[in-house]
Scaffold this active site. Structure first.
Site, PDB file in Angstrom:
ATOM      1  N   ASN A  89     -15.430  88.073  93.651  1.00 27.64           N
ATOM      2  CA  ASN A  89     -16.226  89.173  93.100  1.00 27.64           C
ATOM      3  C   ASN A  89     -15.802  89.488  91.663  1.00 27.64           C
ATOM      4  O   ASN A  89     -16.641  89.756  90.802  1.00 27.64           O
ATOM      5  CB  ASN A  89     -16.088  90.422  93.967  1.00 27.64           C
ATOM      6  N   HIS A 116     -11.864  89.555 101.317  1.00 25.55           N
ATOM      7  CA  HIS A 116     -12.058  90.639 102.289  1.00 25.55           C
ATOM      8  C   HIS A 116     -10.771  90.908 103.075  1.00 25.55           C
ATOM      9  O   HIS A 116     -10.820  91.225 104.270  1.00 25.55           O
ATOM     10  CB  HIS A 116     -13.217  90.344 103.238  1.00 25.55           C
ATOM     11  N   TYR A 122     -16.549  82.606  99.476  1.00 22.42           N
ATOM     12  CA  TYR A 122     -16.133  83.240  98.228  1.00 22.42           C
ATOM     13  C   TYR A 122     -15.269  82.307  97.370  1.00 22.42           C
ATOM     14  O   TYR A 122     -15.355  82.330  96.141  1.00 22.42           O
ATOM     15  CB  TYR A 122     -15.370  84.525  98.527  1.00 22.42           C
TER      16      TYR A 122
END
Length: 744
Positions: A197, A247, A256
């Site tokens: 992210n 996460h 990811y």
């Protein structure tokens, strides 16, 4: 503009950018931002191919026809951009705009540099910005589309159409991005601003900087990447053992992690040679340490793909291509030796992927061109599958490769969740962390690809021990918040063989079990002990659940079974089997299931069986009738261990201090010993619980001296037996430590 060459088009585009859309850069950075625009186009839209040569010619013309259709049917209105298309949509509307922008920017589309197309894209982009993505709008729903998905695509579109976006439109889009992705979003490395992210957020910030030629924003985008690169010991990021977590508790190289690798490769390529060039050499190490172990014959194993495993049929092959594409792109910034290795690595994957041939399926033109060049270069040898074992204790994952076969193991621990669900995905993945053992022999590249996840019985995943207690869809916390209390998860490996174990606490169940896997040349020996439960339902160990309709041969008395075209099984006790067809939606798949029934509410039940991937019926029968090949030393809730004399191997998982097979341990640990034919032996130990300040291991075997020690070995006594005193292992992440000795 249809007759413009690619080079002339880029030159004109750069001049237009420098003269019209870099009002704040000044002379010092005008050339830098013009270069960044060109680089971004090359990376995101594709470069390095001849548009007149197939398959590029056909693909480009198809893109042009699609874009023309979008242009001709676009009708901006207050509540829509295309009649009949959902609006506002975070995906389809922006995807169409992006296709139009790429048709404008790429050569050979028939619309290259077409003014009407460029103007239409600018109109559609600004309409979407005003109606949906406007500064001051309140983001509804999930945060990701507002901060990453939508701005990344809109900014890509804006950069591709260059001068057709007016200064007013450009400024308004920048203000909208600043509203949803303010600078302070990159100030704190936590929450949703970590790992992949964070890379995406930095990419959005860089694109915003390029759009307005803002050197301060560019500097912020690059500096905010810095927390991504250091190794971590908890939470999101890369670990020294190769684990990648997102996460907080989900191993995620295939999701990811692949996004992060792709994003970093893009940023390295775009920023190279500019004032904002990135230098972070440890990311080069992660290619082979973190990603390559989980790519097999072109696909990325599901055990590191979180909630995305059932998203698409053959999604594992798609993830493998994404990783391969990122590796080839990142190779341009890597040292020459690494680049050469990586090209051979990817070439090997592509050559062996016969299920979804990588070159045929490469939909990105730039990746296709890179891969085609590597495949056509005889000077680049295709790297074979590496043999041996990779254990990643910090993510409770293991991968083993033997001659002609490969296996992957997913476990859960006090720091790694049983499974991840979220956004309505993977709501029945409850038991994927209960010791699921994936395996592939030759020709099995689609075993878990072809609609496996929607059709498999979620209570009977191969390798798992489970309570058959019924569970609700999406049971447990979301986003991987499903960690059990068990801490002894991991094992010991010398890089060739391994002893791996899991103290398993059943998911939302009273069930408890101690499970061990001993990975060898041609087999995985599986032990279970201390299996208990008080749920009022049967507890089962699933020896296998194969997506196939193949013939199953079973000799219950001799203790072996064989699945034609797949492999063999050697077992003790009563092996139950079933054959069924399972349907999800319009898809039906056949399954052959083999399991051991421990009964309702078992008390200290156990099992012993061996998996022989790719074995013939004759080999399976021979192994079952050879009592000398395998000796089970102990199989209890205190220790589990085996001895394989032909390999000189003794391995014990010590759940508690104790003795087995001539090995004694003063505390919980894993020990693997290999006696070699040259008069030497190796002793490997690990601290899976990661809590030992000291450990003493004794091997009841004459040893004359230690040939190669280890910094954590604080003392060794040789003679009639070997005693090893180890120092602090607790802060070594459960990694394996090996010494070599001369036998007496």
């Amino acid at each position: 503009m249809h007759g413009y060459s690619r080079r002339l088009f880029l030159r004109l585009g750069g001049a237009a950018v420098a003269g019209g859309l870099i009002p704040t850069a000044g002379a010092a950075h005008a050339a830098d931002f013009a270069l960044l625009r060109r680089r971004w186009q090359d990376v995101t839209a594709g470069a390095g191919f001849d548009p007149a040569v197939e398959p590029y010619r056909t693909r480009l013309m198809r893109l042009g026809r699609t874009a023309a259709g979008y242009r001709d049917t676009m009708a901006p209105a207050g509540t829509s951009l295309w009649p009949g298309l959902v609006f506002p949509s975070f995906a389809e509307n922006t995807v169409r705009l992006q296709a139009m922008a790429r048709a404008y920017a790429l050569p050979g589309t028939g619309l290259t540099g077409d003014a009407s197309l460029g103007a239409a894209v600018a109109t559609g982009l600004d309409h979407y910005r005003r109606q949906v993505y406007a500064a001051g709008a309140r983001p509804a729903g999930n945060w990701w589309p507002w901060q990453i998905g939508v701005p990344k695509r809109l900014l890509d579109v804006a950069l591709l159409i260059g001068p057709h976006l007016t200064d007013r439109q450009s400024r308004a889009l920048s203000e909208a991005v600043d509203h949803f992705v303010p600078a302070w979003r990159l100030a704190d490395y936590s929450g949703n601003s970590t790992g992949a992210n964070r890379v995406d957020l930095c990419t959005v910030t860089l694109l915003r900087a390029i759009l307005r030629a803002d050197p301060d924003k560019a500097a912020l985008a690059v500096s905010a990447l810095s927390p991504v690169f250091p190794y971590v010991t908890e939470g999101d990021g890369f670990y020294r053992d190769g684990s990648f977590i997102q996460h907080t508790s989900v191993p995620y190289q295939g999701g990811y992690g692949a996004v992060m690798l792709s994003g970093l490769a893009t940023l390295f390529a775009v920023l190279r040679g500019t004032p904002w060039e990135i230098t972070a050499p440890n990311i080069f190490d992660m290619v082979e340490r973190s990603f390559a172990p989980f790519v097999h014959d072109g696909f990325c194993m599901d055990l590191v793909s979180g909630r995305g495993i059932g998203r698409d049929p053959y999604g594992d092959h798609k993830r493998g291509r994404m990783i391969a594409s990122a590796i080839l792109l990142l190779g341009d910034a890597a040292p020459a030796a690494a680049r050469t290795r990586w090209q051979g690595l990817v070439k090997g994957w592509a050559v062996r992927d016969t299920v979804k041939p990588m070159l045929d399926e490469a939909d990105h033109l730039g990746f296709h061109a890179r891969l085609a060049a590597v495949l056509d270069d005889d000077a680049i040898p295709a790297a074979p599958e590496p043999a041996g074992h990779r254990l990643l204790p910090m993510s409770a994952r293991a991968v083993h490769r033997g001659p002609g076969w490969c296996a992957g193991l997913s476990m859960a621990s006090s720091r790694i969740g049983h499974y991840e669900h979220g956004n309505g995905e993977n709501t029945r993945g409850w038991h994927t962390g209960s010791g699921m053992l994936y395996w592939w022999a030759k020709g099995h590249g689609d075993q878990y690809s072809d609609s496996f996840w929607p059709t498999v019985d979620p209570y009977r995943l191969p390798g798992t021990t489970v309570s058959t207690k019924r569970l609700a869809d999406g049971a447990g916390g979301g986003w991987g918040d499903t960690c059990p209390p068990g801490r002894w998860v991991g094992g010991a490996t010398d890089g060739t063989y391994a002893a791996v174990g899991q103290h398993l606490n059943g998911f939302e169940s009273t069930m408890e079990a101690f499970k061990s896997w001993f990975f060898l040349d041609d087999a995985v020996v599986c032990l279970g002990a201390g299996i208990t439960g008080r749920d009022g339902v049967p507890v089962e160990t699933i020896v296998d659940n194969r997506r196939t309709g193949a013939l199953l041969t079973l000799d219950q008395k001799a203790g072996w079974a064989h699945l034609a075209g797949h492999g063999g099984y050697v077992f003790h006790g009563l092996l139950r089997t079933s054959r069924e067809s399972r349907t999800a939606g319009s898809v039906t798949r056949s399954y052959v299931t083999l399991w051991l029934d421990h009964g309702v509410d078992p008390d200290a039940a156990g099992y012993v069986y061996s998996l022989l991937p790719g074995a013939t019926p004759a080999k399976t029968r021979a192994r079952a009738t050879d009592p000398a090949w395998l000796r089970v030393l102990v199989n209890t809730a205190r220790q589990q261990g085996v001895q394989v004399p032909s390999l000189g191997l003794t391995a014990v998982n010590f759940w508690n201090a104790g003795a087995a097979g001539g090995l004694t341990a003063s505390a919980p640990c894993a020990v693997l010993v290999r006696e070699r034919g040259d008069g030497t032996a190796t002793v490997t130990v690990s601290d899976p619980r990661r809590d030992l300040s000291e450990l003493t291991v004794t091997w009841d075997r004459p040893v004359s001296r230690v040939l190669r020690g280890h910094p954590l070995l604080v003392g060794a006594t040789t003679g009639a037996k070997l005693t090893l005193r180890w120092g602090r292992l607790s802060d070594r992440g459960g990694s394996s430590k090996t010494i070599t000795v001369r036998l007496g």
